[in-house]
Design a protein around this motif. Structure first.
Motif, mmCIF file in Angstrom:
data_model
loop_
_atom_site.group_PDB
_atom_site.id
_atom_site.type_symbol
_atom_site.label_atom_id
_atom_site.label_comp_id
_atom_site.label_asym_id
_atom_site.label_seq_id
_atom_site.Cartn_x
_atom_site.Cartn_y
_atom_site.Cartn_z
ATOM 1 N N THR A 102 1.254 -1.317 -0.201
ATOM 2 C CA THR A 102 -0.099 -0.039 -0.443
ATOM 3 C C THR A 102 0.893 1.146 0.402
ATOM 4 O OG1 THR A 102 -0.073 0.427 2.607
ATOM 5 C CG2 THR A 102 -1.685 -1.409 1.024
ATOM 6 N N SER A 103 1.744 1.201 0.586
ATOM 7 C CA SER A 103 3.053 2.035 0.250
ATOM 8 C C SER A 103 3.605 2.154 -0.723
ATOM 9 C CB SER A 103 3.698 2.297 1.918
ATOM 10 O OG SER A 103 4.691 0.987 1.846
ATOM 11 N N GLY A 104 3.631 1.420 -1.480
ATOM 12 C CA GLY A 104 4.405 1.747 -2.567
ATOM 13 C C GLY A 104 6.165 0.773 -2.960
ATOM 14 N N ARG A 105 5.981 0.061 -1.711
ATOM 15 C CA ARG A 105 7.530 -0.692 -1.489
ATOM 16 C C ARG A 105 7.349 -2.235 -2.316
ATOM 17 N NH1 ARG A 105 8.946 0.181 4.663
ATOM 18 N NH2 ARG A 105 11.467 -0.686 3.836
ATOM 19 N N MET A 106 8.557 -2.656 -2.805
ATOM 20 C CA MET A 106 7.741 -3.737 -3.699
ATOM 21 C C MET A 106 7.929 -5.202 -2.720
ATOM 22 S SD MET A 106 11.424 -3.822 -6.429
ATOM 23 C CE MET A 106 12.565 -3.178 -4.847
ATOM 24 N N LEU A 117 -1.264 -12.470 -1.686
ATOM 25 C CA LEU A 117 -2.146 -10.842 -2.223
ATOM 26 C C LEU A 117 -3.188 -10.621 -2.720
ATOM 27 C CD1 LEU A 117 1.895 -10.274 -4.206
ATOM 28 C CD2 LEU A 117 1.155 -10.340 -1.623
ATOM 29 N N ALA A 118 -3.987 -11.655 -3.295
ATOM 30 C CA ALA A 118 -5.305 -11.332 -4.152
ATOM 31 C C ALA A 118 -6.409 -12.004 -2.805
ATOM 32 C CB ALA A 118 -5.847 -12.585 -4.800
ATOM 33 N N GLU A 119 -5.825 -12.574 -1.489
ATOM 34 C CA GLU A 119 -6.252 -12.040 -0.314
ATOM 35 C C GLU A 119 -7.082 -11.376 0.458
ATOM 36 O OE1 GLU A 119 -5.376 -15.914 1.579
ATOM 37 O OE2 GLU A 119 -6.736 -17.267 0.274
ATOM 38 N N LEU A 120 -5.324 -10.479 0.508
ATOM 39 C CA LEU A 120 -5.379 -9.494 1.095
ATOM 40 C C LEU A 120 -5.680 -7.843 0.148
ATOM 41 C CD1 LEU A 120 -2.015 -9.857 2.535
ATOM 42 C CD2 LEU A 120 -3.415 -10.002 4.157
ATOM 43 N N GLY A 121 -6.245 -8.227 -0.891
ATOM 44 C CA GLY A 121 -7.043 -7.368 -1.095
ATOM 45 C C GLY A 121 -5.828 -6.420 -1.920
ATOM 46 N N LEU A 122 -5.061 -6.539 -2.492
ATOM 47 C CA LEU A 122 -4.095 -5.553 -3.403
ATOM 48 C C LEU A 122 -3.768 -5.928 -4.653
ATOM 49 C CD1 LEU A 122 -0.637 -7.262 -0.382
ATOM 50 C CD2 LEU A 122 -2.457 -4.833 -0.477
ATOM 51 N N LEU A 123 -4.306 -7.225 -4.859
ATOM 52 C CA LEU A 123 -4.705 -7.319 -6.870
ATOM 53 C C LEU A 123 -5.904 -6.669 -7.480
ATOM 54 C CD1 LEU A 123 -2.354 -10.973 -6.588
ATOM 55 C CD2 LEU A 123 -1.608 -8.139 -6.853
ATOM 56 N N GLU A 124 -6.955 -6.316 -6.262
ATOM 57 C CA GLU A 124 -7.648 -6.157 -7.008
ATOM 58 C C GLU A 124 -7.588 -4.746 -8.809
ATOM 59 O OE1 GLU A 124 -12.453 -4.218 -5.663
ATOM 60 O OE2 GLU A 124 -10.542 -5.140 -4.638
ATOM 61 N N HIS A 141 -10.551 -12.035 -6.429
ATOM 62 C CA HIS A 141 -10.366 -11.025 -5.163
ATOM 63 C C HIS A 141 -10.190 -10.214 -6.575
ATOM 64 C CE1 HIS A 141 -10.045 -13.967 -2.836
ATOM 65 N NE2 HIS A 141 -10.515 -13.380 -1.789
ATOM 66 N N GLY A 142 -10.937 -9.709 -7.708
ATOM 67 C CA GLY A 142 -10.892 -8.766 -8.453
ATOM 68 C C GLY A 142 -9.268 -8.260 -9.622
ATOM 69 N N ALA A 143 -8.123 -9.455 -9.406
ATOM 70 C CA ALA A 143 -7.505 -8.993 -10.535
ATOM 71 C C ALA A 143 -7.644 -9.659 -11.872
ATOM 72 C CB ALA A 143 -6.259 -10.516 -10.007
ATOM 73 N N LYS A 144 -6.547 -8.734 -12.549
ATOM 74 C CA LYS A 144 -7.092 -9.539 -14.195
ATOM 75 C C LYS A 144 -5.989 -10.175 -14.732
ATOM 76 C CE LYS A 144 -8.049 -4.735 -14.683
ATOM 77 N NZ LYS A 144 -7.672 -3.389 -15.246
ATOM 78 N N VAL A 145 -6.496 -10.784 -14.317
ATOM 79 C CA VAL A 145 -5.561 -12.659 -14.282
ATOM 80 C C VAL A 145 -4.956 -12.218 -15.677
ATOM 81 C CG1 VAL A 145 -5.080 -15.011 -14.419
ATOM 82 C CG2 VAL A 145 -7.195 -13.651 -12.636
ATOM 83 N N GLN A 146 -3.272 -12.475 -15.598
ATOM 84 C CA GLN A 146 -2.638 -12.629 -16.681
ATOM 85 C C GLN A 146 -2.320 -14.225 -17.093
ATOM 86 O OE1 GLN A 146 -2.679 -10.113 -19.908
ATOM 87 N NE2 GLN A 146 -4.162 -9.514 -17.774
ATOM 88 N N GLN A 147 -2.111 -14.523 -18.388
ATOM 89 C CA GLN A 147 -1.467 -16.281 -18.695
ATOM 90 C C GLN A 147 -0.652 -16.399 -19.562
ATOM 91 O OE1 GLN A 147 -4.502 -19.548 -19.394
ATOM 92 N NE2 GLN A 147 -5.279 -18.222 -17.987
ATOM 93 N N GLY A 148 0.707 -14.504 -20.181
ATOM 94 C CA GLY A 148 1.374 -15.314 -21.163
ATOM 95 C C GLY A 148 3.121 -14.720 -19.716
#
Length: 150
Positions: A102-106, A117-124, A141-148
């Motif tokens: 949430t603070s922009g750190r890696m 990360l998804a369950e913590l709401g960080l990928l929405e 949990h709202g992520a845009k799932v990519q498969q590339g």
């Protein structure tokens, strides 16, 4: 012999049941690149046993009196089962991951661990990928799932 090429520090978190290649290959690559990296056990024991019964001795534990998440520039969550579930159950780690993100750190997660990360709401609303068996968790949990390729 290790020769630091940066002042940035990385913590890779080890839980019982982890997928050893997802943690050890990463720490080896960081070592070879000159990136200071600590293997951190999420328990009070330095020894962690992988899903394939390989015991790894970590550099430190989050139970150490002087352990400080803020001493690191990046937090990494390797996958594996039940390692991912064990990482998710570690409240201090999840609190730190949430604070970093949430603070922009890696923050990085490998294989099944992006589900944390998804369950913590960080990928929405964010592009993300994971092991195919966990992509439904990301989507739920709202992520845009990519498969590339990543």
């Amino acid at each position: 012999m290790f020769k630091a090429q940066t002042e940035k520090r990385v913590a890779v978190f080890f839980a019982n049941g982890l997928e050893e290649c997802e943690a050890l290959v990463l720490t080896d690559l960081l070592f070879r690149a000159g990136v200071p990296c600590d293997k951190v056990s999420i328990t009070d024991n330095l020894a962690v046993t992988s899903s394939h019964e390989v015991t790894v001795v970590c550099d430190r534990t989050i139970a150490d009196d002087d352990f400080d998440f803020d001493a690191y520039d990046m937090l990494v969550l390797p996958g594996g089962m039940p390692g991912t579930k064990n990482l998710r159950a570690c409240e201090p780690l999840c609190d730190a991951v949430r604070a970093f993100a949430t603070s922009g750190r890696m923050v990085a997660a490998i294989c099944a661990a992006p589900s944390i990360l998804a369950e913590l709401g960080l990928l929405e609303g964010r592009a993300a990928t994971s092991n195919p068996n966990f992509q439904h968790v990301l989507a739920e949990h709202g992520a845009k799932v990519q498969q590339g390729a990543v």
